[in-house]
Design a protein around this motif. Structure first.
Motif, mmCIF file in Angstrom:
data_model
loop_
_atom_site.group_PDB
_atom_site.id
_atom_site.type_symbol
_atom_site.label_atom_id
_atom_site.label_comp_id
_atom_site.label_asym_id
_atom_site.label_seq_id
_atom_site.Cartn_x
_atom_site.Cartn_y
_atom_site.Cartn_z
ATOM 1 N N GLU A 1 -0.005 -72.108 0.711
ATOM 2 C CA GLU A 1 -1.296 -71.876 0.388
ATOM 3 C C GLU A 1 -2.359 -71.886 1.574
ATOM 4 O O GLU A 1 -3.488 -71.204 1.208
ATOM 5 N N ALA A 2 -1.997 -72.223 2.637
ATOM 6 C CA ALA A 2 -2.807 -72.497 3.568
ATOM 7 C C ALA A 2 -2.743 -70.938 4.604
ATOM 8 O O ALA A 2 -1.796 -70.384 4.420
ATOM 9 N N LYS A 3 -3.910 -70.472 4.901
ATOM 10 C CA LYS A 3 -3.845 -69.109 5.601
ATOM 11 C C LYS A 3 -3.733 -69.333 7.140
ATOM 12 O O LYS A 3 -3.826 -70.164 7.675
ATOM 13 N N TYR A 4 -2.571 -68.477 7.361
ATOM 14 C CA TYR A 4 -2.413 -68.243 8.841
ATOM 15 C C TYR A 4 -1.535 -66.812 8.974
ATOM 16 O O TYR A 4 -1.386 -66.208 8.215
ATOM 17 N N ASP A 5 -1.637 -66.640 10.342
ATOM 18 C CA ASP A 5 -1.059 -65.311 10.619
ATOM 19 C C ASP A 5 0.430 -65.236 10.868
ATOM 20 O O ASP A 5 1.042 -65.691 11.878
ATOM 21 N N ALA A 6 1.123 -64.971 9.679
ATOM 22 C CA ALA A 6 2.645 -64.808 9.475
ATOM 23 C C ALA A 6 2.984 -63.671 10.469
ATOM 24 O O ALA A 6 4.036 -63.811 10.924
ATOM 25 N N THR A 7 2.636 -62.427 10.476
ATOM 26 C CA THR A 7 2.930 -61.475 11.423
ATOM 27 C C THR A 7 3.220 -61.948 12.839
ATOM 28 O O THR A 7 4.189 -61.995 13.464
ATOM 29 N N SER A 8 2.021 -62.385 13.465
ATOM 30 C CA SER A 8 2.046 -63.190 14.765
ATOM 31 C C SER A 8 2.977 -63.998 14.794
ATOM 32 O O SER A 8 3.738 -64.253 15.953
ATOM 33 N N ARG A 9 3.267 -65.029 13.803
ATOM 34 C CA ARG A 9 4.131 -66.187 13.893
ATOM 35 C C ARG A 9 5.594 -65.661 14.130
ATOM 36 O O ARG A 9 6.385 -66.178 14.916
ATOM 37 N N LYS A 10 6.012 -64.587 13.168
ATOM 38 C CA LYS A 10 7.343 -63.965 13.095
ATOM 39 C C LYS A 10 7.678 -63.307 14.732
ATOM 40 O O LYS A 10 8.544 -63.779 15.141
#
Length: 208
Positions: free
Chosen positions: A40-49
């Protein structure tokens, strides 16, 4: 002046709406109780991947860390992790890093020989070999050093195989049962074109 300002404002709004979201879009398969609260928390999944892949992570690695932490971070859960009842995990039961790798399983269904079977970071990761149960806090380096966590993960998979990893690290037999199915579900989703976007597939699963 007012017309120019309004036009500029509307242009900026239009541009913002046209840009891809910096936050992840959640796709959930509900196979157990509870909810994917970590997602539920917002984070930058694209950059993380992309960051993890640049360090050598593959789709299996991403699937495991998404299942374990959702946000793909060793800092997404309390230090050492917690049991389902909220009891802190310490010593050999503690988990560290974005894959929630534990120091060394102490038991499996009250089997006193389980610890001798190895399969965890002290048994298979060069960085921790030779260390004892009292050194369990050394695993905390994996919470912040993702490259070390990925290296340790690969050392376990290389030595044990995927099925062996599930059995030794997660305490589930063969190809991991429901846990292995969950990893496979997420990995398949990633391999179908979601390795570099903001989509996160979370498989809501009972803790193991």
């Amino acid at each position: 002046m007012l017309t120019t300002t309004l036009t500029l404002f509307l242009s900026l709004v239009s541009l913002a709406l046209s840009l891809p979201s910096p936050f992840h879009q959640l796709h959930v398969r509900d196979e157990g109780p509870g909810s994917p609260y970590e997602c539920e928390a917002k984070y930058d999944a694209t950059s993380r991947k992309k960051s993890l892949q640049n360090m050598g992570a593959n789709s299996l690695d991403l699937a495991i860390t998404i299942l374990e932490t959702c946000s793909m971070s060793g800092q997404a859960y309390p230090y050492g992790d917690q049991s389902p009842d909220g009891t802190p995990k310490t010593e050999d039961a503690a988990n560290f890093g974005l894959f929630k790798n534990n120091s060394k399983l102490k038991e499996k269904k009250n089997d006193s020989n389980w610890a001798q079977q190895g399969g965890t970071i002290r048994a298979n990761c060069a960085q921790f070999q030779g260390q004892g149960a009292s050194d369990w806090r050394n695993g905390a380096v994996l919470n912040t050093d993702d490259a070390a966590a990925i290296k340790c993960q690969h050392e376990q998979i290389d030595k044990l195989g995927e099925g062996g990893f599930y059995e030794k690290q997660r305490g589930v037999p063969g190809q991991g049962g429901s846990y292995g199915n969950a990893v496979g579900f997420i990995k398949e989703y990633l391999d179908q074109g979601h390795l570099n976007d903001d989509w996160v597939t979370y498989y809501n699963l009972n803790g193991v």
